[in-house]
Design an enzyme around this catalytic site. Sequence first.
Site, PDB file in Angstrom:
ATOM      1  N   ARG A   1     -10.188   3.485  -7.449  1.00 48.13           N
ATOM      2  CA  ARG A   1      -9.530   2.970  -6.253  1.00 48.13           C
ATOM      3  C   ARG A   1     -10.459   3.074  -5.044  1.00 48.13           C
ATOM      4  O   ARG A   1     -11.435   3.816  -5.063  1.00 48.13           O
ATOM      5  CB  ARG A   1      -8.225   3.724  -6.010  1.00 48.13           C
ATOM      6  CG  ARG A   1      -7.263   3.581  -7.197  1.00 48.13           C
ATOM      7  CD  ARG A   1      -5.875   3.951  -6.829  1.00 48.13           C
ATOM      8  NE  ARG A   1      -5.361   3.165  -5.721  1.00 48.13           N
ATOM      9  CZ  ARG A   1      -4.876   1.937  -5.847  1.00 48.13           C
ATOM     10  NH1 ARG A   1      -4.843   1.343  -7.008  1.00 48.13           N
ATOM     11  NH2 ARG A   1      -4.424   1.299  -4.795  1.00 48.13           N
TER      12      ARG A   1
ATOM     13  N   ASN B   1       1.123   3.898  -3.137  1.00 50.06           N
ATOM     14  CA  ASN B   1       0.819   5.329  -3.009  1.00 50.06           C
ATOM     15  C   ASN B   1       1.899   6.183  -3.660  1.00 50.06           C
ATOM     16  O   ASN B   1       1.600   7.137  -4.380  1.00 50.06           O
ATOM     17  CB  ASN B   1       0.694   5.719  -1.524  1.00 50.06           C
ATOM     18  CG  ASN B   1      -0.689   5.430  -0.971  1.00 50.06           C
ATOM     19  OD1 ASN B   1      -1.613   5.103  -1.716  1.00 50.06           O
ATOM     20  ND2 ASN B   1      -0.835   5.538   0.339  1.00 50.06           N
TER      21      ASN B   1
ATOM     22  N   GLU C   1       0.833  -1.215   0.000  1.00 55.85           N
ATOM     23  CA  GLU C   1       0.000   0.000   0.000  1.00 55.85           C
ATOM     24  C   GLU C   1       0.862   1.259   0.000  1.00 55.85           C
ATOM     25  O   GLU C   1       0.590   2.214  -0.731  1.00 55.85           O
ATOM     26  CB  GLU C   1      -0.925   0.013   1.221  1.00 55.85           C
ATOM     27  CG  GLU C   1      -1.901  -1.140   1.312  1.00 55.85           C
ATOM     28  CD  GLU C   1      -2.879  -1.204   0.153  1.00 55.85           C
ATOM     29  OE1 GLU C   1      -2.985  -0.225  -0.614  1.00 55.85           O
ATOM     30  OE2 GLU C   1      -3.529  -2.251  -0.007  1.00 55.85           O
TER      31      GLU C   1
END
Lengths: 143, 112
Positions: free
Chosen positions: A97, A46, A42
């Site tokens: 997302r 990002n 994650e």
Amino acid sequence: MVLEIPSRPENVPLARLAVASFAAQMDFTVGELEEIKVAVSEAVTNSVLHAYEEPGRVRITATRDGGRLVVEVADWGRGIQDVDRARQAPFTTRPERMGLGFAFMESFMDEVLVESRPGQGTAVRMTKTPTRAGCGGCDHRQG
Amino acid sequence: MVVTVERRAGAVIVRVTGEMDLPAAPLVRRRLQRAIAAAGGRTVVVDLTRVSFLDSSGLGVLLGGFKQCERWRRAMVVVAGDRIRSLLELAGIPRLMPVYRTLREALGTEKT
């Protein structure tokens, strides 16, 4: 362990596997290693998606601090304007997302610190202690 | 990562094998979108039992599929083992669509 990678999608698996390999030397269960992989994925995702217009650098650092794992994911991209807002799930700037990246990091790691300066970059620092570390050497295993 | 699509009488089964993450998401999204478009009145079954890794990028693909099914009035269900299932639960997916443990269980929802 220090890994510096171009911020490209295909490098995300390499980053999480490198950290998981480092963490596997500690007393984490298989389930906890999977959680670490998701959290790293994650954080790196990002940086890959949001930090740069053109691919830049992402640095992943994993260290052992006493009995706990410390992972830092840093970029030198555009930074986050409002960190508090970005950490509130579901927050996303992209409709495809779910906006759960930070929520997953917070669920799977003990502590998540985000330092970001607009125009200078973002560093996400996550820590996790193996649950077995506190059970006096008992032989319980999970996952 | 491999995506296969199998059409049966009452269901279209989209089976994902491998990691469902940022680099895998575009291919899975395309295959799922096509399968939903071609599903007709069949239930869309997304089989994740062979997925070895799932993160929010993969979950975003599922959410996109769910929204498309809503727009096109298709039914969508998911099949997942325990580890993937716990991530689905954390993301609230079972509130949107049924999540089954086995394909056989999921196919019990087929419209025949």
